[in-house]
Design a protein around this motif. Structure first.
Motif, PDB file in Angstrom:
ATOM      1  N   ALA A   1     -21.976 -14.364   1.908  1.00 37.08           N
ATOM      2  CA  ALA A   1     -23.053 -14.934   2.710  1.00 37.08           C
ATOM      3  C   ALA A   1     -22.553 -16.208   3.378  1.00 37.08           C
ATOM      4  O   ALA A   1     -21.826 -16.996   2.783  1.00 37.08           O
ATOM      5  CB  ALA A   1     -24.258 -15.234   1.838  1.00 37.08           C
ATOM      6  N   VAL A   2     -22.941 -16.398   4.616  1.00 33.49           N
ATOM      7  CA  VAL A   2     -22.520 -17.569   5.382  1.00 33.49           C
ATOM      8  C   VAL A   2     -23.712 -18.494   5.528  1.00 33.49           C
ATOM      9  O   VAL A   2     -24.790 -18.069   5.941  1.00 33.49           O
ATOM     10  CB  VAL A   2     -21.999 -17.156   6.775  1.00 33.49           C
ATOM     11  CG1 VAL A   2     -21.642 -18.367   7.601  1.00 33.49           C
ATOM     12  CG2 VAL A   2     -20.805 -16.231   6.634  1.00 33.49           C
ATOM     13  N   ARG A   3     -23.525 -19.753   5.167  1.00 35.73           N
ATOM     14  CA  ARG A   3     -24.582 -20.737   5.365  1.00 35.73           C
ATOM     15  C   ARG A   3     -24.553 -21.206   6.801  1.00 35.73           C
ATOM     16  O   ARG A   3     -23.500 -21.507   7.347  1.00 35.73           O
ATOM     17  CB  ARG A   3     -24.386 -21.924   4.429  1.00 35.73           C
ATOM     18  CG  ARG A   3     -24.695 -21.581   3.006  1.00 35.73           C
ATOM     19  CD  ARG A   3     -24.753 -22.831   2.178  1.00 35.73           C
ATOM     20  NE  ARG A   3     -25.193 -22.476   0.853  1.00 35.73           N
ATOM     21  CZ  ARG A   3     -25.066 -23.242  -0.181  1.00 35.73           C
ATOM     22  NH1 ARG A   3     -24.520 -24.425  -0.053  1.00 35.73           N
ATOM     23  NH2 ARG A   3     -25.491 -22.854  -1.356  1.00 35.73           N
ATOM     24  N   THR A   4     -25.749 -21.275   7.381  1.00 34.18           N
ATOM     25  CA  THR A   4     -25.842 -21.676   8.765  1.00 34.18           C
ATOM     26  C   THR A   4     -27.189 -22.345   9.019  1.00 34.18           C
ATOM     27  O   THR A   4     -28.155 -22.087   8.308  1.00 34.18           O
ATOM     28  CB  THR A   4     -25.674 -20.459   9.708  1.00 34.18           C
ATOM     29  OG1 THR A   4     -25.815 -20.895  11.050  1.00 34.18           O
ATOM     30  CG2 THR A   4     -26.675 -19.380   9.430  1.00 34.18           C
ATOM     31  N   SER A   5     -27.218 -23.186  10.029  1.00 25.78           N
ATOM     32  CA  SER A   5     -28.481 -23.818  10.415  1.00 25.78           C
ATOM     33  C   SER A   5     -29.205 -22.989  11.461  1.00 25.78           C
ATOM     34  O   SER A   5     -30.220 -23.417  12.001  1.00 25.78           O
ATOM     35  CB  SER A   5     -28.212 -25.230  10.963  1.00 25.78           C
ATOM     36  OG  SER A   5     -27.435 -25.145  12.140  1.00 25.78           O
TER      37      SER A   5
END
Length: 196
Positions: A157-161
């Motif tokens: 999973a990629v954390r992103t705003s």
């Protein structure tokens, strides 16, 4: 690019086909005469020019593909546990750019750099039956290559705003509002300055 990589390929036993590349250059340069460039010629010269450019592109593509295959065959990619992906850079400076790779099969896939660190990626449709994976190839050296690895596994999973709503999209830098009836942008705000 064909000339550059064909030259490099000779270091790995490849063949530099100077005659074919010269023929391609002659076709390109023939199209540089005075009536063709400014658009003052008759219709037929543009048809001829299109055919000469097509022939030059065919030679260039063939020679480039052959050279890259020769170079790739000489590289040590046996440390990879997945499928090695070689990204070449024909420019004279280090490059970060989007890479596209056709996926060899179904399921989930992830991309890893040479250090074994997962690279953010996205799988997209490439026609009716095929899929590709997109990723940013970072730090590909000038006139060189970088080896990445494609593994059949679920990506992390990629954390992103990034936030997507019915009428827009927003991240830490921009907020965009779209008119759903037309698809036109109704607002584009630079969040760093607060300016529309």
């Amino acid at each position: 690019n064909a000339e550059k990589f064909a030259t490099f390929a000779t270091l790995s036993g490849g063949r530099y086909d100077g005659a074919a590349l010269e023929e391609a250059w002659r076709n390109v340069l023939f199209n540089q005469f005075h009536d063709l460039l400014p658009g003052s010629g008759i219709r037929e010269i543009y048809l001829d020019a299109q055919e000469r450019y097509r022939a030059a592109q065919e030679v260039g593509t063939h020679e480039l593909d052959r050279a890259l295959a020769t170079i790739a065959a000489s590289l040590d990619t046996f440390k990879a546990t997945g499928t090695p992906v070689i990204v070449f850079n024909p420019l004279a400076w280090e490059r970060n750019d989007l890479a596209r790779v056709r996926l060899p099969g179904e399921g989930s896939w992830a991309v890893f750099d040479a250090k074994g660190i997962e690279v953010a990626s996205q799988i997209v449709s490439a026609g009716r039956y095929a899929r590709e994976i997109l990723f940013v190839a970072r730090g590909v050296p000038s006139l060189g290559y970088a080896v990445f690895e494609l593994r059949q596994q679920k990506p992390a999973a990629v954390r992103t705003s990034l936030a997507v709503s019915k009428n827009g999209i927003e991240n830490g830098i921009l907020k965009i509002v779209v008119d759903p009836a037309t698809g036109w942008l109704t607002s584009l705000v630079d969040k760093r300055t607060g300016r529309e």
